[in-house]
Design an enzyme around this catalytic site. Sequence first.
Site, PDB file in Angstrom:
ATOM      1  N   CYS A 179      -2.269   9.142   2.692  1.00 46.35           N
ATOM      2  CA  CYS A 179      -2.072   8.554   1.365  1.00 46.35           C
ATOM      3  C   CYS A 179      -3.315   8.676   0.505  1.00 46.35           C
ATOM      4  O   CYS A 179      -3.222   8.729  -0.719  1.00 46.35           O
ATOM      5  CB  CYS A 179      -1.632   7.099   1.489  1.00 46.35           C
ATOM      6  SG  CYS A 179      -2.819   6.042   2.363  1.00 46.35           S
ATOM      7  N   GLU A 211       0.884  -1.174   0.000  1.00 39.92           N
ATOM      8  CA  GLU A 211       0.000   0.000   0.000  1.00 39.92           C
ATOM      9  C   GLU A 211       0.914   1.214   0.000  1.00 39.92           C
ATOM     10  O   GLU A 211       1.494   1.568   1.023  1.00 39.92           O
ATOM     11  CB  GLU A 211      -0.903  -0.021   1.241  1.00 39.92           C
ATOM     12  CG  GLU A 211      -2.144   0.844   1.089  1.00 39.92           C
ATOM     13  CD  GLU A 211      -1.923   2.282   1.534  1.00 39.92           C
ATOM     14  OE1 GLU A 211      -1.597   3.113   0.654  1.00 39.92           O
ATOM     15  OE2 GLU A 211      -2.062   2.563   2.715  1.00 39.92           O
TER      16      GLU A 211
END
Length: 498
Positions: free
Chosen positions: A277, A243
């Site tokens: 993010c 990720e």
Amino acid sequence: MTAVQPKPTSVGETFDSLSPATDEVVGTYPVHSAEDVRAAVDSARAAAEWWDGLGYAGRADRLRQWKGVITRRLPQLCQVVRDETGKPIADAQLESVLAIEHIAWAGKHARKILGKQRRSAGLLMSNQAATVEYRPLGVVGVIGPWNYPVFTPLGSIVYALAAGNAVVFKPSEYTPGVGKWLVDAFAEIVPEHPVLQLVTGFGETGAALVGAGVDKIAFTGSTATGKKIMAAAAQTLTPVVIEAGGKDPVLVDADADLDAAADATVWGAFSNSGQTCIGVERVYVHERVHDEFVAKVVEKSRDIRAGSDEDAQYGPVTMPSQLAVIRRHIADAIERGGRAVIGGVDSVGDRYAQPTVLVDVPEDSEAVREETFGPTVTIAKVRDMDEAVDKANATRYGLGSTVFSKSRGVELANRLRTGMTAINAPLSFAGIASLPFGGVGDSGFGRIHGPEGLREFARSKAVARQRFTAPLTLTSFDRKESTDALVAKLITIMHGKR
């Protein structure tokens, strides 16, 4: 004075965790060596067998108890998060509450998602009973980030545990205290074996975990580091789930609720000092509502302020080196003809970055192309949503996205090349435990959360059991030519139609 990166106080032994707001030492932790890491993985191997042996009900009960400990001690955990990241207590609570929801969901649904399921054997193999189930991998290594030190790593840890694995967790060197708090709380509920262990240190400790014989690595962090981890893991064919970063867009259509879209943009861009993010970094707005939207964003941004006091909406930039990146992206945008309608280069200090809103920024500028990971946002005017989709997709990243449109939300969401999209609300997919979380392209691959997150930490096991002898024996050298002819006739009848 700018905070310095944590360093070992005694080479190879310990390092200090510092408050990014004050440089105060808030904890001292071991720098675990490769030998330490391998020992942790070895002890986790036996623990994994015991943990798997508890079964789904036994694991669900322990996870439920762990969830209870975290919930009852939530103020304590939030203070540790604030000490190490500088974020407001309310933001620390928000990420912790979301993590608690994921613990509850994973423990409750693991049996249904991973347990034995019947499958159709088909006509030719109708004498067989076919089943599939998902078995734990064994030991999972989790390398977590500092920006959401509770929510993000638990998105891997919890689902790996629910699937029956033991976990060795290496938190960021900026937030080792948060990692220790979580692991210690788990050990209170699971004292029998080291099912969840902590290793602390710097990049070398993380690299050691990748090479320590784990059965999978779950990594959250930068794309560059993710590529290094993949390269290292490839040497032992260790699977990984990555990720990585994002450059997440928001699309605002002509019929959008502009107040809601502006509020979502401001919160998504500036909360947690932009260190998210899936945070908002780019906005593409229909030309008919562009000016009104920008005005609303400017108005909502005026009272947003970074600081360490209780009235501040967000805290310092946790990683000092990121301040230079934020400053460079703003400067590049302005040098290329962009305008700062809020903030600017001078808004970036030596600890805090105040909000910056940029307009008229060229699409090839760093502020549009590269992940800024700071409290900045670019807003661009587009002639229609087709142009918005094209520009939103013109990036190597593909993590999250948001669409504001009353009539075309689902259509536009389906056209965005991202792993996740929220419609008419900011980042809502992250709070829904049943939805998978992950990206495409340089944002990584694999999924945490939801059924996909449980299966990410398990291997499928297929079993075919013969219920009775088939009238046609196909897997034998003794089969007859008449059998082959009959099979050919049957398959033609079944599948040969035009």
